[in-house]
Design an enzyme around this catalytic site. Structure first.
Site, mmCIF file in Angstrom:
data_model
loop_
_atom_site.group_PDB
_atom_site.id
_atom_site.type_symbol
_atom_site.label_atom_id
_atom_site.label_comp_id
_atom_site.label_asym_id
_atom_site.label_seq_id
_atom_site.Cartn_x
_atom_site.Cartn_y
_atom_site.Cartn_z
ATOM 1 C CG ASN A 207 40.831 -0.903 4.187
ATOM 2 O OD1 ASN A 207 40.189 0.048 3.732
ATOM 3 N ND2 ASN A 207 40.836 -1.195 5.475
ATOM 4 C CG HIS B 296 39.707 -8.302 5.195
ATOM 5 N ND1 HIS B 296 41.004 -8.522 4.773
ATOM 6 C CD2 HIS B 296 39.722 -7.092 5.807
ATOM 7 C CE1 HIS B 296 41.761 -7.505 5.130
ATOM 8 N NE2 HIS B 296 41.002 -6.610 5.744
ATOM 9 N N GLY C 215 45.559 0.873 3.375
ATOM 10 C CA GLY C 215 45.317 0.428 4.746
ATOM 11 C C GLY C 215 45.089 -1.057 4.919
#
Ligand code: 5GP
Ligand code: ZN
Length: 137
Positions: free
Chosen positions: A106, A119, A112
């Site tokens: 994301n 990550h 989001g």
């Protein structure tokens, strides 16, 4: 939150977003990636992986650079990009989902991203149960 954190938050959400002045002190993923190794499922010199606190699949691991990078939009190191991707594969296999897993990154609030430290979500379900899939974020 301390004053420094408040000021940084204010600047981050303003028009001049500070991308590189968000240090280890304030970032939960910097703390985890560079903290207690027992909490990591895998790590190398530059990359760390740990279980997501709210798993969206039976295997839900987050793969992160140990150095602070806000998002994929900010990653400018091809070697680190490759290491992150191969680490994702490694932890998927280690998690027992070889042959049926997915990654999700994301990038930015509208997509989001909630934690501002790059990550890779690694998601999979041992046994391949299609009913157990979720979408991260
Ligand atoms: P994002 O929506 O930013 O792509 O995903 C952030 C992810 O980080 C979420 O899946 C959330 O459950 C996970 N997360 C947030 N805070 C923590 C934490 O303190 N520890 C761990 N292990 N995961 C976290
Ligand atoms: Zn960080």
């Amino acid at each position: 939150m301390r004053l420094g954190g408040l000021l940084r938050n204010h600047k981050r959400h303003g028009s001049t977003r500070l991308r590189y002045n968000w240090g280890m002190d304030d970032c939960i993923f910097c703390s985890i990636a560079n903290g207690d190794q027992d909490k990591l499922v895998w790590h190398s010199d530059k990359v760390a992986a740990f279980n997501d606190i709210h798993p969206k699949a039976r295997v839900h691991i987050l793969v992160v650079p140990k150095k602070h990078v806000v998002s994929l939009d900010d990653l400018d190191d091809p070697e680190l990009a490759g290491e992150l991707l191969l680490a994702a594969r490694e932890v998927a296999h280690q998690g027992g989902v070889k042959g049926g897993w997915r990654i999700q990154v994301n990038t930015g609030r509208p997509a989001g991203q909630v934690v501002d430290h790059l990550h890779i979500h690694v998601l999979g379900n041992p046994g391949g149960d299609p009913a157990a899939w979720g979408i991260a974020g």
